[in-house]
Design a protein around this motif. Sequence first.
Motif, short mmCIF file in Angstrom:
data_model
loop_
_atom_site.label_atom_id
_atom_site.label_comp_id
_atom_site.label_asym_id
_atom_site.label_seq_id
_atom_site.Cartn_x
_atom_site.Cartn_y
_atom_site.Cartn_z
N TYR A 525 17.15 -2.49 9.24
CA TYR A 525 18.29 -2.93 8.55
C TYR A 525 17.88 -3.72 7.31
N VAL A 528 16.18 -1.40 4.79
CA VAL A 528 17.10 -0.67 3.98
C VAL A 528 17.71 -1.84 2.74
N LYS A 529 17.96 -2.84 3.30
CA LYS A 529 18.54 -3.88 2.35
C LYS A 529 17.68 -4.42 1.32
N TYR A 530 16.64 -4.88 1.91
CA TYR A 530 15.50 -5.44 0.80
C TYR A 530 14.51 -4.70 -0.13
N LYS A 532 14.50 -0.67 0.21
CA LYS A 532 15.28 0.54 -0.19
C LYS A 532 16.13 0.36 -1.17
N ASN A 533 17.16 -0.79 -1.04
CA ASN A 533 18.16 -1.02 -1.95
C ASN A 533 17.84 -2.06 -2.92
N GLY A 534 16.73 -2.73 -2.76
CA GLY A 534 15.99 -3.57 -3.46
C GLY A 534 16.67 -4.77 -3.82
N ARG A 535 17.34 -5.39 -3.12
CA ARG A 535 18.46 -6.50 -2.74
C ARG A 535 17.36 -7.87 -3.12
#
Length: 636
Positions: A525, A528-530, A532-535
């Motif tokens: 998770y 994906v958040k930091y 893949k989604n670059g948050r």
Amino acid sequence: MNQYIWLIPILPLAGFIINGLGRNSLSKGVIGFIGSALVLASFALSIAVFFQVKATGVINVNYFDWINAGPVKVPFAFLVDQLSSIMLLIITGVGFLIHLYSIGYMHDDKGFGKFFSYLNLFVFFMLLLVMGSNYIIMFIGWEGVGLCSYLLIGFWYTNPSYADAAKKAFIMNRIGDLGFLMGVFLIIYAFGTVEFATLFPKVAAMKVGAAPLTAIALLLFVGAMGKSAQLPLFTWLPDAMAGPTPVSALIHAATMVTAGIYMIARSNIIYTLSPFAMEAVAIVGLATALFAALIALTQTDIKKVLAYSTVSQLGYMFLGLGVGAYTGSFFHVLTHAFFKALLFLGAGSVIHAMGGEQDMRKMGGLRGKIKITFWTMMIGTIAISGIPPFSGFFSKDEILAHAYEHSTTFYVIGVFTAMLTSFYMFRMMYLTFWGKFRGTHEQEHHLHESPATMTIPLIVLAILSMVGGLIGVPEVLGGHHELGQYLAPVFKASTAALPMHELSTGTEKALMIISVALAFAALIYAYVKYVKNGRVPVADTEERPALTSLSYHKFYVDELYDFLIRKPLDFLSTFFYNVVDKMGIDGLVNGIGKGTIETSKGLRLLQTGNVGFYIFVMVLGIIGVLLYTVFGLTKV
């Protein structure tokens, strides 16, 4: 070997004296060598002592009678058994690596000599704490590490916020220390001795739940809450990040914060026979583990993430102590020393490469620039997340298994906290080492791997973080738990008194699978958040969701303490100063003084120098005496 045991603490003390006196005259190379070599020599002696204890048993060396007060006799003596022998290896071994790392990290600091003298003094007091054969010597070491933490946290004291952090640590620890001291006084009152060898057999003969034992256990736990940063006395530890990074590693991994766990583990029979106190320890530890983990989820300072991680991991250790997993708790002390020292020193290497920057929002993409730091920190992150076969998996799952035996609720909260640990640790890694670099061009140009004095300790600690758990492989996985067998004599009385609950092989494996699956789910998770989604966490000036803001601001605990404790005390202080002190005490004292001065001014006018006036006054006096006598004014 017995005749050389005293050298283990004395060698670091000698380093403190030499480097302290020669801080302005000796070269940095000489200071670094002396400070590190003397701790290394203590480590070598500790290894020899460890093997002697393993071969022959407990070592008890009495040097002289120290306190003789009526029936209370306190010798100055050292006790080295299975528990303290492992602590000696942790303190001197990890301590040496931190000293070696400090040579490179603090090389350009003007206070290099003073820093190394403080480090040596810290190690001396911690060794005294674990080697003492009684609670009085333990308390001297206990207070000594508190003093050294004040000196090291406030090392850069010209920064007011750093000086405040040092004072905060010192004061909050004094609160806990008062509880410890009261517990020791109660031990003396109830048993007439503070010597472990004579005290614990007396305790073992008492009934379960005896009032003195419960009171003693709770008071000692107050001391542990302060030193090992448990709710509500935990807020000093994250602020301890004000000190240089090697200080963070020394305090958070190998020394001060483990003192509370060591003290309770040493006093295990007192807690075993105090079910109420054990339950309190477990509840406070579990609450601290969860609370600190929730705060770590949103922090953006790389050292603050690790600081709250430390508070959370300490909570796990207290949970273990509270549910009777004494060996598991101490096992986690050992593995935590490896991976947490590694992570703090790794964070220091990142900060070194970034030119002092600690904000993860300004990092990113560093894994190709500082490869040794990246890979060693990744190993530490996997270990703390409880992923097999690294060390944290074995120690954390042993605590969780005992928690499950004790209470399903405790287990659920504990394993949920373990999942949070995996999330915030991999969040830290992804924000720091993945994605694009978010710092300045100057910082990007400055990026470089740390020198060998810093990377060698990282590599050694990474290896220990990988293999350190192998000494505690449970039987369900084909091991024999060598650590448990080694520590068995220390916890023998408690093991006999505690109820036995054996988990089935299937249940143990199921618990392991659940914790590992949750750890993997959390890291995926976070990926994906930091990644893949670059948050990237928002800037401090931007608005956050309510729950995120609550976590980011640490649930406003400091502000709550400020409102409930500091401001009322400030108001009372102001009231007593202005009303009681200035108007009352000063008014009375100054009023008497002013009255005397004014009276003397009036009486001074009688001193005219006129002889006739003096004769007139004398005659008036004689007449007054005669009247007083004649008319019987002296009669009652």
